[in-house]
Design a protein around this motif. Structure first.
Motif, short mmCIF file in Angstrom:
data_model
loop_
_atom_site.label_atom_id
_atom_site.label_comp_id
_atom_site.label_asym_id
_atom_site.label_seq_id
_atom_site.Cartn_x
_atom_site.Cartn_y
_atom_site.Cartn_z
N ARG A 58 11.03 10.89 21.36
CA ARG A 58 10.87 12.30 21.73
C ARG A 58 9.41 12.70 21.84
O ARG A 58 9.08 13.70 22.48
CB ARG A 58 11.60 13.19 20.73
N ASP A 59 8.53 11.92 21.18
CA ASP A 59 7.11 12.27 21.18
C ASP A 59 6.25 11.18 21.83
O ASP A 59 5.05 11.09 21.56
CB ASP A 59 6.62 12.51 19.75
N LEU A 60 6.87 10.36 22.70
CA LEU A 60 6.08 9.29 23.31
C LEU A 60 5.06 9.81 24.31
O LEU A 60 4.20 9.04 24.77
CB LEU A 60 7.01 8.28 23.99
N ASN A 61 5.12 11.08 24.65
CA ASN A 61 4.06 11.66 25.47
C ASN A 61 2.79 11.88 24.67
O ASN A 61 1.72 12.16 25.22
CB ASN A 61 4.52 12.99 26.08
N ARG A 62 2.89 11.74 23.35
CA ARG A 62 1.73 11.88 22.47
C ARG A 62 1.33 10.52 21.91
O ARG A 62 2.17 9.62 21.78
CB ARG A 62 2.06 12.82 21.30
N TYR A 63 0.07 10.39 21.54
CA TYR A 63 -0.36 9.15 20.89
C TYR A 63 0.28 9.02 19.51
O TYR A 63 0.58 10.02 18.86
CB TYR A 63 -1.88 9.13 20.74
N PRO A 64 0.48 7.80 19.04
CA PRO A 64 1.05 7.61 17.70
C PRO A 64 0.03 7.93 16.62
O PRO A 64 -1.16 8.15 16.90
CB PRO A 64 1.38 6.11 17.69
N ASP A 65 0.49 7.97 15.39
CA ASP A 65 -0.42 8.14 14.26
C ASP A 65 -1.37 6.95 14.23
O ASP A 65 -0.97 5.83 13.93
CB ASP A 65 0.39 8.22 12.96
N ARG A 66 -2.62 7.19 14.53
CA ARG A 66 -3.56 6.07 14.65
C ARG A 66 -3.85 5.40 13.32
O ARG A 66 -4.27 4.25 13.27
CB ARG A 66 -4.87 6.54 15.29
N ASP A 67 -3.61 6.10 12.22
CA ASP A 67 -3.85 5.52 10.90
C ASP A 67 -2.57 4.99 10.26
O ASP A 67 -2.62 4.42 9.17
CB ASP A 67 -4.49 6.56 9.97
N ALA A 68 -1.42 5.18 10.92
CA ALA A 68 -0.13 4.65 10.44
C ALA A 68 0.09 4.95 8.96
O ALA A 68 0.48 4.07 8.19
CB ALA A 68 -0.04 3.15 10.71
N VAL A 69 -0.14 6.19 8.57
CA VAL A 69 -0.12 6.55 7.15
C VAL A 69 1.26 6.32 6.53
O VAL A 69 1.39 5.76 5.44
CB VAL A 69 -0.58 8.01 6.96
N GLU A 70 2.32 6.78 7.21
CA GLU A 70 3.67 6.61 6.66
C GLU A 70 4.00 5.14 6.48
O GLU A 70 4.55 4.72 5.45
CB GLU A 70 4.70 7.28 7.56
N LEU A 75 4.54 0.16 3.12
CA LEU A 75 4.12 -1.20 2.84
C LEU A 75 3.53 -1.32 1.44
O LEU A 75 3.77 -2.31 0.73
CB LEU A 75 3.11 -1.68 3.89
N ALA A 76 2.77 -0.32 1.04
CA ALA A 76 2.20 -0.33 -0.32
C ALA A 76 3.31 -0.29 -1.36
O ALA A 76 3.25 -0.99 -2.39
CB ALA A 76 1.25 0.85 -0.49
N ALA A 77 4.34 0.51 -1.10
CA ALA A 77 5.48 0.56 -2.03
C ALA A 77 6.19 -0.78 -2.09
O ALA A 77 6.61 -1.23 -3.17
CB ALA A 77 6.45 1.66 -1.60
N TYR A 78 6.34 -1.45 -0.94
CA TYR A 78 6.96 -2.78 -0.92
C TYR A 78 6.14 -3.77 -1.75
O TYR A 78 6.69 -4.51 -2.57
CB TYR A 78 7.09 -3.27 0.51
N VAL A 86 -0.11 -1.17 -5.63
CA VAL A 86 -0.95 -1.10 -4.44
C VAL A 86 -0.81 0.29 -3.83
O VAL A 86 0.30 0.83 -3.76
CB VAL A 86 -0.53 -2.17 -3.41
N THR A 87 -1.91 0.87 -3.39
CA THR A 87 -1.88 2.19 -2.78
C THR A 87 -2.01 2.07 -1.26
O THR A 87 -2.46 1.03 -0.75
CB THR A 87 -3.03 3.06 -3.30
N ALA A 88 -1.66 3.13 -0.56
CA ALA A 88 -1.78 3.13 0.90
C ALA A 88 -3.21 2.93 1.34
O ALA A 88 -3.47 2.32 2.39
CB ALA A 88 -1.23 4.44 1.45
N ALA A 89 -4.17 3.38 0.55
CA ALA A 89 -5.58 3.21 0.90
C ALA A 89 -6.01 1.75 0.87
O ALA A 89 -7.05 1.39 1.45
CB ALA A 89 -6.45 4.02 -0.06
N GLN A 90 -5.22 0.90 0.21
CA GLN A 90 -5.53 -0.54 0.13
C GLN A 90 -4.82 -1.35 1.21
O GLN A 90 -4.99 -2.57 1.25
CB GLN A 90 -5.11 -1.09 -1.24
#
Length: 372
Positions: A58-70, A75-78, A86-90
């Motif tokens: 639905r939002d492919l007309n917009r760029y994705p989250d460039r930092d892929a925070v979610e 991945l940090a939780a995994y 491990v934190t998301a910042a790592q």
């Protein structure tokens, strides 16, 4: 239209005479040559991927989250499930672990800098090094394919690398590297100069020994590289990631392409992470099958390299035609394995029980013929 041969093009000197990475893609009944997870994604996960991709569409007309925070948070939780927080910042994610490696070499390698790995190992380390104009040096291994710490430390002292690659479990041999060896190489490298040490753990979920993640503590230049291609059965997704000090994550963002991870890739990876327990259940099945292959091949009299991965290296083929002739024998019986260029040896990926049975039947015939 005028055409040129590849060797007639004005290539960079370090690329001349080189071949692109790749394994044969042949249409045979049993394909066990590229270390793929043989199990298709379960239907509930396929449905969840469709839901998440539909939402992203639905939002492919917009760029994705460039930092892929979610995604980095998930991945940090995994990773934190393994007992080291491990934190998301790592965490940083890219299009396969190859792009992770490329970004690391773009930042810490390059002209006038040198990277070292201990071969035979994952050939893309050297290929990507050359592609980033980083000098590549092959370090030593013992005859049993383990790393000789004393010889490796001596190689570090001789070459004074800027980047060190340690692959555990190692591809194509399947051997794991113990923590003491990693610490020794890390410390020896840092004693020479600040050096990025990359532990490539593409196959670590299949290991008997566990991850090197806890070694990140107090080692800001140690990087753990991982992938979703193997344990998560998502080779077609092309999602790799690293864990490291947050400063390393900041550094690789200096060279990442804008919006390098598509919204569809991020959505698919997030859906897969929601089904971690199911997918790791397949890993346990594959580990048991891998161990069965090791036992069977050993019982047939082959020399088998101990494996912590989802594949097994075996041999030794020193008769007429060597490993290439053995590879062809298996292929003629509908089983495709990998001739990785390790003298006298082949590598077989772990498949489903039926695929493994077909491989073992073929290899019994091979052994009988060689014994005749």
């Amino acid at each position: 239209m005028t055409t040129h041969r590849l060797d007639a093009l004005p290539l960079r000197p370090e690329l001349r005479g080189k071949s692109p990475y790749g394994a044969p893609q042949l249409d045979v009944p049993v394909r066990l040559n590229t270390n793929e997870n043989p199990y298709p994604l379960p239907e509930p996960l396929v449905a969840r991927i469709a839901e998440r991709v539909r939402e992203a569409a639905r939002d492919l007309n917009r760029y994705p989250d460039r930092d892929a925070v979610e995604l980095r948070t998930a991945l940090a939780a995994y990773l934190s499930r393994e007992g080291y927080e491990v934190t998301a910042a790592q965490v940083w994610a890219a299009n396969g672990s190859n792009e992770v490696i490329q970004q690391l070499l773009q930042v810490f390698g390059g002209p006038g800098r040198l990277a070292i790995g201990f071969e035979p190992s994952y050939s893309m380390h050297g290929l990507i090094a050359r592609g980033t104009s980083t000098e590549w040096v092959s370090g030593p291994r013992r005859a049993d394919f383990t790393i000789d710490t004393e010889a490796a430390v001596a190689a570090l002292a001789t070459h004074r690398p800027d980047v060190v690659f340690i692959t555990s479990p190692n591809n194509p041999t399947g051997t794991a590297v113990d923590r003491e060896t990693v610490i020794a190489l890390h410390d020896a490298a840092q004693a020479l100069k600040p050096t990025v040490v990359v532990a490539d753990e593409a196959y670590v979920e299949f290991s008997h020994t566990g991850s090197l993640l806890p070694l990140l503590e107090g080692r800001p230049l140690l990087v753990i590289s991982r992938t979703m291609s193997k344990a998560f059965g998502a080779a077609g997704l092309r999602l790799g990631y690293l864990a490291a000090d947050p400063a390393v994550v900041d550094a690789v963002q200096l060279v990442r392409l804008p919006y390098h991870l598509s919204a569809v890739t991020q959505a698919t990876a997030l859906a897969a992470l929601e089904h971690t327990d199911t997918l790791l259940g397949y890993v346990e099945q594959l580990k048991a099958e891998r161990d069965r292959i090791v036992t069977e091949l050993t019982g047939l009299g082959f020399e088998v390299t101990p494996s912590d991965a989802n594949f097994v290296q075996f041999g030794v083929f020193d008769g007429p035609g060597g490993a290439q002739a053995a590879w062809r024998y298996l292929l003629d019986r509908g089983v495709l394995v990998r001739d990785n260029g390790v003298p006298g040896r082949l590598r077989v990926s772990t498949g489903t029980p039926a695929e493994n049975d077909a491989f073992l039947d073929a290899v019994r015939g091979l052994k009988k013929e060689h014994s005749a």
